[in-house]
Motif scaffolding. Structure first.
Motif, PDB file in Angstrom:
ATOM      1  N   SER A  57       0.825  -1.199   0.000  1.00 37.79           N
ATOM      2  CA  SER A  57       0.000   0.000   0.000  1.00 37.79           C
ATOM      3  C   SER A  57       0.866   1.258   0.000  1.00 37.79           C
ATOM      4  O   SER A  57       0.571   2.234  -0.713  1.00 37.79           O
ATOM      5  N   SER A  60       2.281   1.712  -3.477  1.00 36.22           N
ATOM      6  CA  SER A  60       1.248   2.215  -4.392  1.00 36.22           C
ATOM      7  C   SER A  60       1.010   3.699  -4.190  1.00 36.22           C
ATOM      8  O   SER A  60       0.831   4.455  -5.155  1.00 36.22           O
ATOM      9  N   SER A  61       1.015   4.127  -2.938  1.00 32.94           N
ATOM     10  CA  SER A  61       0.779   5.546  -2.647  1.00 32.94           C
ATOM     11  C   SER A  61       1.921   6.416  -3.155  1.00 32.94           C
ATOM     12  O   SER A  61       1.698   7.522  -3.658  1.00 32.94           O
ATOM     13  N   HIS A  63       3.912   5.648  -5.702  1.00 30.62           N
ATOM     14  CA  HIS A  63       3.864   5.638  -7.171  1.00 30.62           C
ATOM     15  C   HIS A  63       2.672   6.428  -7.718  1.00 30.62           C
ATOM     16  O   HIS A  63       2.712   6.891  -8.865  1.00 30.62           O
TER      17      HIS A  63
END
Length: 299
Positions: A57, A60-61, A63
């Motif tokens: 997570s 992802s944040s 990126h």
């Protein structure tokens, strides 16, 4: 720099070429700091933690803000010296150098218990695991033209036992009145003192400690009603975003604008007040020697 005047977007410089490692980057201010750094062009962001799903997570944040920022997760349980040693070995074979090591991970106010290696659990996680990681990564740090180690401490250090650190019982659960808070305070005092000794002994590596203040992370949100009431009544509880500011300042502040070995409150405010144990050089020296002895077999 007063908090009201700190703007991460403007006050954190371009970090092109910098390789930065943050412990405890899967949640709380560690994850938020990584996300905030995503727009500052670091060459490589790395982080440790115990939760692979939470790590995904965080990645992802990061990126979502900067798809091109390299970011890598290394599983690590700081309470286990075997885990820390294994993670350090992987980092040593992965990285060409390391510019900034931000020792952020920590646990707080736990019931009496021991680490896998037989140390009081908060001291093992908050101090000893970080000390081993620092020692093993010094060769990488010394390859950087501007290496720094930042240890996240806390104003809670003031609540440590009068002696500062109860060395003779660190291999016990240290059950005592108000023990979970005193054990936490003891570990935070160790962070502060170890940063000071590291600055004095690891020549060429800038070392200092910071506190983010009291932050509305899971540590506070999941506390008991009594603990939560104490936190809110005795402190200004900051948002997670605000909690990153002193860490971001520590990453970006110019070498000539920070004093090695010092302790800084939010944001970038040098803090020299405290207890006798904080000022006692013999406590800091004993901590260093005790830590060296305990970690010798892992080096």
């Amino acid at each position: 720099m007063p908090a009201a005047k700190f703007d991460p977007a403007k006050d954190v410089p371009d970090l092109t070429g910098k390789i930065i490692l943050i412990t405890g980057g899967t949640a709380g201010i560690g994850a938020a700091t990584l996300i905030a750094l995503a727009s500052h062009n670091a060459s490589h962001l790395l982080f440790t933690g115990r939760n692979a799903a939470a790590a995904a997570s965080t990645i992802s944040s990061v990126h979502a803000i900067s798809p091109s920022t390299p970011i890598t997760f290394f599983p690590c349980d700081l309470s286990s010296l075997s885990s820390v040693s294994s993670t350090a070995s992987s980092l040593l074979t992965t990285l060409p150098h390391l510019d900034i090591l931000l020792c952020n991970a920590g646990i707080m106010a736990l019931p009496p218990s021991l680490s896998p290696d037989g140390y009081e659990i908060q001291f093992a996680t908050n101090h000893l695991g970080h000390a081993l990681l620092i020692k093993k990564l010094l060769p990488l740090l010394r390859k950087s033209p501007d290496p720094r180690v930042v240890l996240v401490s806390s104003e809670a250090f003031r609540g440590a036992p009068a002696e500062g650190i109860l060395f003779d019982t660190l291999k016990t659960p240290q059950d005592m009145p108000l023990g979970r808070f005193r054990r936490y305070a003891q570990s935070k005092l160790a962070n502060l003192l170890y940063a000071r000794e590291l600055e004095r002994r690891a020549l060429g590596v800038l070392s200092f400690s910071v506190t983010p203040g009291v932050v509305n992370t899971a540590m506070v949100r999941e506390a008991s009603l009594l603990d939560k009431a104490v936190a809110y009544l005795t402190n200004r509880v900051q948002s997670v975003e605000e909690g990153t500011w002193n860490l971001l300042w520590a990453v970006g502040v110019g070498r000539n604008e920070v004093e090695g070995g010092a302790f800084y409150g939010p944001v970038g405010v040098k803090n020299e007040t405290g207890t006798r144990a904080r000022r006692d050089e013999s406590v800091a020296e004993r901590l260093w020697e005790w830590t060296e002895g305990e970690l010798e077999r892992w080096m």
